[in-house]
Design an enzyme around this catalytic site. Structure first.
Site, PDB file in Angstrom:
ATOM      1  N   HIS A 167      21.202  89.549  62.392  1.00  0.00           N
ATOM      2  CA  HIS A 167      20.039  89.445  63.291  1.00  0.00           C
ATOM      3  C   HIS A 167      18.733  89.516  62.481  1.00  0.00           C
ATOM      4  O   HIS A 167      17.792  88.774  62.737  1.00  0.00           O
ATOM      5  CB  HIS A 167      20.065  90.565  64.338  1.00  0.00           C
ATOM      6  CG  HIS A 167      21.269  90.525  65.241  1.00  0.00           C
ATOM      7  ND1 HIS A 167      21.708  89.365  65.832  1.00  0.00           N
ATOM      8  CD2 HIS A 167      22.131  91.493  65.648  1.00  0.00           C
ATOM      9  CE1 HIS A 167      22.788  89.631  66.563  1.00  0.00           C
ATOM     10  NE2 HIS A 167      23.068  90.905  66.471  1.00  0.00           N
ATOM     11  N   TRP A 219      27.686  85.185  60.575  1.00  0.00           N
ATOM     12  CA  TRP A 219      26.981  85.001  59.294  1.00  0.00           C
ATOM     13  C   TRP A 219      27.022  86.310  58.503  1.00  0.00           C
ATOM     14  O   TRP A 219      27.309  86.313  57.297  1.00  0.00           O
ATOM     15  CB  TRP A 219      25.532  84.591  59.570  1.00  0.00           C
ATOM     16  CG  TRP A 219      24.727  84.269  58.344  1.00  0.00           C
ATOM     17  CD1 TRP A 219      24.591  83.058  57.744  1.00  0.00           C
ATOM     18  CD2 TRP A 219      23.945  85.192  57.569  1.00  0.00           C
ATOM     19  NE1 TRP A 219      23.771  83.158  56.649  1.00  0.00           N
ATOM     20  CE2 TRP A 219      23.353  84.458  56.514  1.00  0.00           C
ATOM     21  CE3 TRP A 219      23.679  86.550  57.673  1.00  0.00           C
ATOM     22  CZ2 TRP A 219      22.520  85.040  55.575  1.00  0.00           C
ATOM     23  CZ3 TRP A 219      22.852  87.146  56.724  1.00  0.00           C
ATOM     24  CH2 TRP A 219      22.280  86.383  55.684  1.00  0.00           C
ATOM     25  N   LEU A 255       1.149  75.716  70.495  1.00  0.00           N
ATOM     26  CA  LEU A 255       2.574  75.837  70.828  1.00  0.00           C
ATOM     27  C   LEU A 255       2.771  77.042  71.748  1.00  0.00           C
ATOM     28  O   LEU A 255       2.221  78.111  71.497  1.00  0.00           O
ATOM     29  CB  LEU A 255       3.383  76.047  69.537  1.00  0.00           C
ATOM     30  CG  LEU A 255       4.861  76.396  69.699  1.00  0.00           C
ATOM     31  CD1 LEU A 255       5.661  75.174  70.179  1.00  0.00           C
ATOM     32  CD2 LEU A 255       5.459  76.898  68.381  1.00  0.00           C
ATOM     33  N   ASP A 274      22.700  81.164  67.748  1.00  0.00           N
ATOM     34  CA  ASP A 274      24.031  81.790  67.758  1.00  0.00           C
ATOM     35  C   ASP A 274      24.604  81.853  66.336  1.00  0.00           C
ATOM     36  O   ASP A 274      24.297  80.999  65.502  1.00  0.00           O
ATOM     37  CB  ASP A 274      24.951  80.976  68.683  1.00  0.00           C
ATOM     38  CG  ASP A 274      26.180  81.756  69.085  1.00  0.00           C
ATOM     39  OD1 ASP A 274      26.252  82.969  68.808  1.00  0.00           O
ATOM     40  OD2 ASP A 274      27.081  81.150  69.694  1.00  0.00           O
ATOM     41  N   LEU A 318      26.833  76.392  77.381  1.00  0.00           N
ATOM     42  CA  LEU A 318      25.450  76.727  77.722  1.00  0.00           C
ATOM     43  C   LEU A 318      25.226  78.223  77.943  1.00  0.00           C
ATOM     44  O   LEU A 318      24.074  78.678  77.955  1.00  0.00           O
ATOM     45  CB  LEU A 318      24.998  75.934  78.961  1.00  0.00           C
ATOM     46  CG  LEU A 318      24.993  74.418  78.763  1.00  0.00           C
ATOM     47  CD1 LEU A 318      24.553  73.716  80.044  1.00  0.00           C
ATOM     48  CD2 LEU A 318      24.077  74.003  77.607  1.00  0.00           C
ATOM     49  N   ASN A 338      24.725  84.865  64.363  1.00  0.00           N
ATOM     50  CA  ASN A 338      24.204  85.932  63.478  1.00  0.00           C
ATOM     51  C   ASN A 338      25.321  86.872  63.033  1.00  0.00           C
ATOM     52  O   ASN A 338      25.385  87.255  61.856  1.00  0.00           O
ATOM     53  CB  ASN A 338      23.139  86.762  64.212  1.00  0.00           C
ATOM     54  CG  ASN A 338      21.886  85.983  64.493  1.00  0.00           C
ATOM     55  OD1 ASN A 338      21.734  84.877  64.017  1.00  0.00           O
ATOM     56  ND2 ASN A 338      20.992  86.563  65.279  1.00  0.00           N
ATOM     57  N   TRP A 342      23.824  93.176  77.129  1.00  0.00           N
ATOM     58  CA  TRP A 342      23.822  94.638  77.324  1.00  0.00           C
ATOM     59  C   TRP A 342      25.216  95.210  77.101  1.00  0.00           C
ATOM     60  O   TRP A 342      25.380  96.389  76.802  1.00  0.00           O
ATOM     61  CB  TRP A 342      23.365  95.014  78.738  1.00  0.00           C
ATOM     62  CG  TRP A 342      21.928  94.719  79.009  1.00  0.00           C
ATOM     63  CD1 TRP A 342      21.449  93.759  79.855  1.00  0.00           C
ATOM     64  CD2 TRP A 342      20.776  95.377  78.473  1.00  0.00           C
ATOM     65  NE1 TRP A 342      20.074  93.776  79.867  1.00  0.00           N
ATOM     66  CE2 TRP A 342      19.634  94.770  79.024  1.00  0.00           C
ATOM     67  CE3 TRP A 342      20.591  96.434  77.564  1.00  0.00           C
ATOM     68  CZ2 TRP A 342      18.344  95.163  78.707  1.00  0.00           C
ATOM     69  CZ3 TRP A 342      19.293  96.827  77.260  1.00  0.00           C
ATOM     70  CH2 TRP A 342      18.191  96.196  77.813  1.00  0.00           C
TER      71      TRP A 342
HETATM   72  C1  FPP Z   1      23.366  85.478  68.616  1.00  0.00           C
HETATM   73  O1  FPP Z   1      24.225  85.720  67.525  1.00  0.00           O
HETATM   74  C2  FPP Z   1      22.054  86.101  68.442  1.00  0.00           C
HETATM   75  C3  FPP Z   1      21.514  87.053  69.264  1.00  0.00           C
HETATM   76  C4  FPP Z   1      22.216  87.563  70.450  1.00  0.00           C
HETATM   77  C5  FPP Z   1      20.200  87.668  69.001  1.00  0.00           C
HETATM   78  C6  FPP Z   1      19.136  86.775  68.467  1.00  0.00           C
HETATM   79  C7  FPP Z   1      18.064  87.594  67.865  1.00  0.00           C
HETATM   80  C8  FPP Z   1      17.359  87.307  66.760  1.00  0.00           C
HETATM   81  C9  FPP Z   1      17.475  86.041  66.034  1.00  0.00           C
HETATM   82  C10 FPP Z   1      16.394  88.278  66.170  1.00  0.00           C
HETATM   83  C11 FPP Z   1      15.220  88.715  66.972  1.00  0.00           C
HETATM   84  C12 FPP Z   1      14.558  87.684  67.803  1.00  0.00           C
HETATM   85  C13 FPP Z   1      13.237  87.403  67.850  1.00  0.00           C
HETATM   86  C14 FPP Z   1      12.763  86.433  68.854  1.00  0.00           C
HETATM   87  C15 FPP Z   1      12.241  88.009  66.939  1.00  0.00           C
HETATM   88  P1  FPP Z   1      25.548  86.544  67.782  1.00  0.00           P
HETATM   89  O2  FPP Z   1      25.269  87.973  67.533  1.00  0.00           O
HETATM   90  O3  FPP Z   1      26.079  86.243  69.145  1.00  0.00           O
HETATM   91  O4  FPP Z   1      26.504  85.952  66.681  1.00  0.00           O
HETATM   92  P2  FPP Z   1      28.100  85.828  66.732  1.00  0.00           P
HETATM   93  O5  FPP Z   1      28.419  84.895  67.859  1.00  0.00           O
HETATM   94  O6  FPP Z   1      28.434  85.259  65.393  1.00  0.00           O
HETATM   95  O7  FPP Z   1      28.641  87.204  66.932  1.00  0.00           O
END
Ligand code: FPP
Length: 244
Positions: free
Chosen positions: A34, A22, A128, A17, A192, A19, A66
């Site tokens: 991402h 960040w 793994l 969580d 969760l 991305n 989605w």
């Molecule tokens: C949550 O951050 C992250 C996601 C919903 C997507 C995770 C995907 C990746 C790390 C990249 C691709 C994955 C693989 C397995 C190659 P958020 O967008 O909810 O962050 P925020 O809460 O700060 O908005």
């Protein structure tokens, strides 16, 4: 450096969580977060292999995701396909077997093909098991489990009285993997979010304020060390656990 001690979690699950935040912090679009998150996925795989973790489950896309802007959903799907194409060879070399958890039926044909491809290409991996939770949510899984058991009862294959915890476990989408020992969630959120609700019943929880793209091998090691300091009692007393 490899972490010492034999109390290494067999199965680590991660809610990746932060991305979006960040990216915002760096004055960039959410997708930039991402994209940088993929490096943290590599770090988590490497750290799992180094420490002898046998199962790593990553929450990559929830059924609720989605609802995000269409362009973000599309970019995430594209990133997933690209990552599969780029990483497959290295994962094979590392002895990683990739398996998918979630409802694939709503994914595009292209994404479904990529998911099947990585499963096939990495099927011999023995070090793994990397479980990618994609279009997954616990409530989807629990509903599906109830439907499957109800069908078997209706078909006369099992009786309602015979349904016990083992029946439930056997009908979960996660039936072939052990429950997580350690759950990590990044970005400071402490919930969760519809992830592995049944399976996390006795899992140790670890929360860190670090955003997912900043989650390094050292941060992963910190989570494992925290786990090693926990006492897992499974509802028993300390004395009872020691005598077991
Ligand atoms: C949550 O951050 C992250 C996601 C919903 C997507 C995770 C995907 C990746 C790390 C990249 C691709 C994955 C693989 C397995 C190659 P958020 O967008 O909810 O962050 P925020 O809460 O700060 O908005």
């Amino acid at each position: 450096m490899e972490i010492s001690g034999n109390n290494i979690p067999r199965h680590v699950a991660i809610i990746m969580d932060g991305n979006g935040r960040w990216a915002e912090k760096h004055g960039k679009e959410r997708i930039f977060g991402h994209m940088n998150g993929v490096e943290s996925v590599r770090n988590a795989v490497r750290a799992s292999l180094k420490n002898g973790v046998r199962y790593l489950t990553l929450y990559a896309f929830s059924t609720e995701n989605w609802g995000r802007p269409a362009e973000e959903v599309e970019a995430l799907m594209e990133l997933l396909c690209q990552s599969i194409e780029n990483e497959s060879k290295e994962l094979c070399k590392q002895g990683v077997r990739v398996e998918i958890l979630g409802d694939r039926s709503r994914m595009s044909e292209k994404v479904q093909e990529h998911l099947s491809l990585i499963e096939t290409q990495t099927r011999k991996g023995e070090k793994l098991t990397l479980i990618l939770a994609i279009n997954y949510s616990s409530r989807w899984e629990i509903t599906r489990m109830a439907q499957h058991i109800a069908q078997e009862v209706a078909q006369g294959k099992i009786t309602p009285e015979s349904v016990d915890q083992q029946t439930v476990i056997a009908h979960m989408a996660t039936a072939s993997w052990p429950d997580p020992d350690l759950l990590i969630r990044t970005s400071g959120e402490r919930r969760l979010s519809n992830f592995l609700l049944w399976q996390l019943a006795y899992t140790e929880l670890y929360f860190t304020d670090i955003y997912w793209p900043d989650f390094t091998e050292a941060e992963y090691d910190k989570a494992i060390r925290s786990y090693q300091g926990r006492e897992r009692r499974y509802g028993l007393t300390t004395k009872q656990r020691r005598e077991k």
